[in-house]
Design an enzyme around this catalytic site. Sequence first.
Site, short mmCIF file in Angstrom:
data_model
loop_
_atom_site.label_atom_id
_atom_site.label_comp_id
_atom_site.label_asym_id
_atom_site.label_seq_id
_atom_site.Cartn_x
_atom_site.Cartn_y
_atom_site.Cartn_z
N ALA A 86 0.95 -1.05 0.00
CA ALA A 86 0.01 0.08 0.00
C ALA A 86 0.74 1.30 0.08
CB ALA A 86 -0.92 -0.13 1.16
N TYR A 99 -3.27 8.69 -6.40
CA TYR A 99 -2.27 7.52 -6.45
C TYR A 99 -2.68 6.41 -5.34
CZ TYR A 99 1.79 4.89 -5.68
OH TYR A 99 2.87 3.77 -5.77
N SER A 133 -7.16 -1.25 8.38
CA SER A 133 -6.59 -0.36 9.11
C SER A 133 -7.57 0.22 10.10
CB SER A 133 -5.94 0.62 8.35
OG SER A 133 -5.48 1.87 9.12
N GLU A 135 -7.53 3.32 10.64
CA GLU A 135 -7.69 4.58 10.29
C GLU A 135 -9.19 4.75 9.68
OE1 GLU A 135 -5.92 7.70 9.48
OE2 GLU A 135 -5.15 7.20 11.33
N TYR A 156 -6.05 8.01 2.52
CA TYR A 156 -5.79 6.74 2.61
C TYR A 156 -6.91 6.03 3.14
CZ TYR A 156 -3.45 3.09 5.54
OH TYR A 156 -3.14 1.88 6.10
N ARG A 191 9.99 0.16 11.43
CA ARG A 191 9.12 0.78 11.29
C ARG A 191 9.56 1.99 10.39
NH1 ARG A 191 3.80 2.09 10.00
NH2 ARG A 191 2.79 2.75 11.83
P1 NAP Z 1 5.22 -0.17 4.96
O1 NAP Z 1 6.31 -0.58 5.93
O2 NAP Z 1 4.88 0.93 4.41
O3 NAP Z 1 5.04 -1.17 3.55
C1 NAP Z 1 4.34 -1.02 2.55
C2 NAP Z 1 4.68 -1.85 1.40
O4 NAP Z 1 4.00 -1.80 0.27
C3 NAP Z 1 6.28 -1.87 1.01
O5 NAP Z 1 6.83 -3.23 0.90
C4 NAP Z 1 6.16 -0.86 -0.27
O6 NAP Z 1 7.02 -1.28 -1.22
C5 NAP Z 1 4.80 -1.81 -0.92
N1 NAP Z 1 4.11 -0.80 -1.88
C6 NAP Z 1 4.04 0.54 -1.82
N2 NAP Z 1 3.46 0.76 -2.85
C7 NAP Z 1 3.31 -0.39 -3.96
C8 NAP Z 1 2.74 -0.48 -4.92
N3 NAP Z 1 2.34 0.25 -6.05
N4 NAP Z 1 2.65 -1.97 -5.57
C9 NAP Z 1 3.11 -3.05 -4.66
N5 NAP Z 1 3.67 -2.68 -3.36
C10 NAP Z 1 3.69 -1.44 -2.88
O7 NAP Z 1 3.76 -0.64 5.70
P2 NAP Z 1 3.32 -1.65 6.87
O8 NAP Z 1 3.58 -0.75 8.35
O9 NAP Z 1 4.39 -2.81 6.87
O10 NAP Z 1 2.11 -2.04 6.70
C11 NAP Z 1 1.48 -3.04 5.99
C12 NAP Z 1 0.04 -2.87 5.63
O11 NAP Z 1 -0.63 -2.85 6.62
C13 NAP Z 1 -0.01 -1.48 4.73
O12 NAP Z 1 -1.07 -2.22 3.35
C14 NAP Z 1 -0.68 -0.56 5.67
O13 NAP Z 1 -1.37 0.33 5.07
C15 NAP Z 1 -1.32 -1.43 6.57
N6 NAP Z 1 -1.36 -1.10 8.14
C16 NAP Z 1 -0.39 -0.80 8.73
C17 NAP Z 1 -0.49 -0.35 9.91
C18 NAP Z 1 0.66 -0.03 10.83
O14 NAP Z 1 0.40 0.41 11.93
N7 NAP Z 1 1.96 -0.49 10.28
C19 NAP Z 1 -1.82 -0.31 10.56
C20 NAP Z 1 -3.08 -0.86 9.67
C21 NAP Z 1 -2.68 -1.02 8.63
P3 NAP Z 1 8.42 -0.24 -0.93
O15 NAP Z 1 9.45 -0.99 0.10
O16 NAP Z 1 9.19 -0.36 -2.17
O17 NAP Z 1 8.02 1.02 -0.62
O1 G4F Z 2 2.82 7.80 13.12
P1 G4F Z 2 1.58 8.24 11.75
O2 G4F Z 2 2.12 8.98 10.81
O3 G4F Z 2 0.59 6.91 11.91
P2 G4F Z 2 -1.08 6.96 11.48
O4 G4F Z 2 -1.33 8.24 10.78
O5 G4F Z 2 -1.78 6.91 12.60
O6 G4F Z 2 -1.06 5.67 10.46
C1 G4F Z 2 -0.20 4.77 10.60
O7 G4F Z 2 -1.17 3.80 11.26
C2 G4F Z 2 -2.57 3.46 10.79
C3 G4F Z 2 -3.32 2.41 11.74
O8 G4F Z 2 -4.16 3.32 12.44
C4 G4F Z 2 -2.01 2.57 9.42
F1 G4F Z 2 -3.18 2.35 8.85
C5 G4F Z 2 -1.26 3.52 8.50
O9 G4F Z 2 -0.77 2.77 7.48
C6 G4F Z 2 -0.07 4.17 9.28
O10 G4F Z 2 0.89 3.06 9.52
O11 G4F Z 2 0.88 9.37 12.87
C7 G4F Z 2 0.16 9.08 14.14
C8 G4F Z 2 -0.21 10.43 14.75
C9 G4F Z 2 -1.09 10.97 13.95
O12 G4F Z 2 -1.98 11.65 14.83
C10 G4F Z 2 -0.24 12.23 13.65
O13 G4F Z 2 -0.83 13.48 13.28
O14 G4F Z 2 1.07 10.93 15.17
C11 G4F Z 2 0.78 12.58 14.81
N1 G4F Z 2 1.80 13.02 14.45
C12 G4F Z 2 2.39 14.04 15.23
N2 G4F Z 2 3.53 14.59 14.83
C13 G4F Z 2 2.84 12.84 13.50
C14 G4F Z 2 3.80 13.81 13.61
N3 G4F Z 2 2.80 11.92 12.63
C15 G4F Z 2 3.95 11.92 11.57
N4 G4F Z 2 4.17 10.93 10.86
N5 G4F Z 2 4.84 12.74 11.75
C16 G4F Z 2 4.88 13.89 12.83
O15 G4F Z 2 5.71 14.78 12.80
#
Ligand code: NAP
Ligand code: G4F
Length: 347
Positions: A86, A99, A133, A135, A156, A191
Amino acid sequence: MAKTALITGITGQDGSYLAELLRTKGYSVHGIVRRASTYNTERIDHLFADDAVTQPILHYGDLSDGSGLRRIIEQVQPDEVYNLGAQSHVRVSFDQAEYTADVTGLGVLRLLEAIRDYSQRIGQPMRFYQASSSEIFGAAKPPQSINTPFHPRSPYAVAKMYAFWQTVNHRESYGMYACNGLLFNHESPRRGETFVTRKITRAVGRIKVGLQKQLLLGNLDAKRDWGHAQDYVEAMYLMLQQDAPGDYVIATGEAYSVREFAERAFALVDLDYRDFVQTDPRFFRPAEVDYLLGDPTETNRLLNWHPKIGFDQLVREMVEADLELARQERTLLDANHLVGLKGIGNE
Ligand code: NAP
Ligand code: G4F
């Protein structure tokens, strides 16, 4: 017979941990990697140091390329498909809304349709996991459970909501074993560096060794239910091992603010976050998700899944890893090697 799994997003945080887990369970693991001008396999490179038999097999592919996805499904013939790929950054999705809709939303439909057609043609069912998610709960009042109505607050989240319903629709329309894991935030030393927890722990390490002077953040009062990615990939695996498919909330049931995360992370290296953290309007979002707190009661019961790593251990593990990384950077810098800050500055 060993099972075969296909992971999109294998190069990401979760993909790397899931590949490790499935290997320990004897799976043959395949992953989809998108082409980049630099190597993007850093998180899984260690998996290629071992016995060739257990190494993942990588395929170039992209969630925006439906014909490529179909070809990979036909070549690999997986028993299980984990869709973790994603555009996963919420802030970036406001800059790249179309995108994000294409990759994070439509990409799921492309994959589901490829699986549906191929499964029907050869009569082999495939199980499908969609990385949904928390989200998508967005502005909904906490605690959020599987029965909480969705209220997405970013391009998103809207894309993930579309993907959620496509997954449900394929289950209901075609009898596919397709699951949504509504995962709350989960973190680790792997991360991405532009998510807030890692941005903080990277800064803690760098400030401690004198490579950075301050940390600019956005909304310090936002609250998240933060777990450890290693625990969360276990839940993904469990979802695909049940008698019937379903949708599950994966969370710890505890929430902390960004400020509390920063306070603890700085305290671990004997620093006071108030001396280094400043807020900067660049890091606020057009619409914020203020408070995510998951209710995992139903999941705990259905999957017998319980997170093992708590908040304090998570923060400690991330700080220790990033302190070590910063020390290595310090050594390189002292030897006149350039060490650059990454990111374009609004994440
Ligand atoms: P991440 O570290 O950002 O990894 C995203 C992966 O998707 C990477 O391997 C990336 O490739 C690949 N990707 C991006 N664009 C793509 C495309 N166009 N086609 C194919 N692959 C693509 O995310 P993550 O934290 O591991 O999360 C995994 C999944 O869970 C994601 O779908 C995210 O939205 C979802 N999610 C994450 C969280 C969280 O807290 N981590 C919570 C809820 C849901 P590159 O390495 O080349 O960038
Ligand atoms: O770490 P974040 O960017 O994560 P966010 O927006 O919660 O999204 C992540 O978790 C989702 C699951 O709930 C996933 F689906 C998604 O793919 C991703 O992994 O931000 C967390 C919080 C937000 O409220 C943001 O406004 O932190 C706050 N924040 C404050 N200062 C910041 C910052 N976030 C980022 N990235 N950068 C800052 O400087």
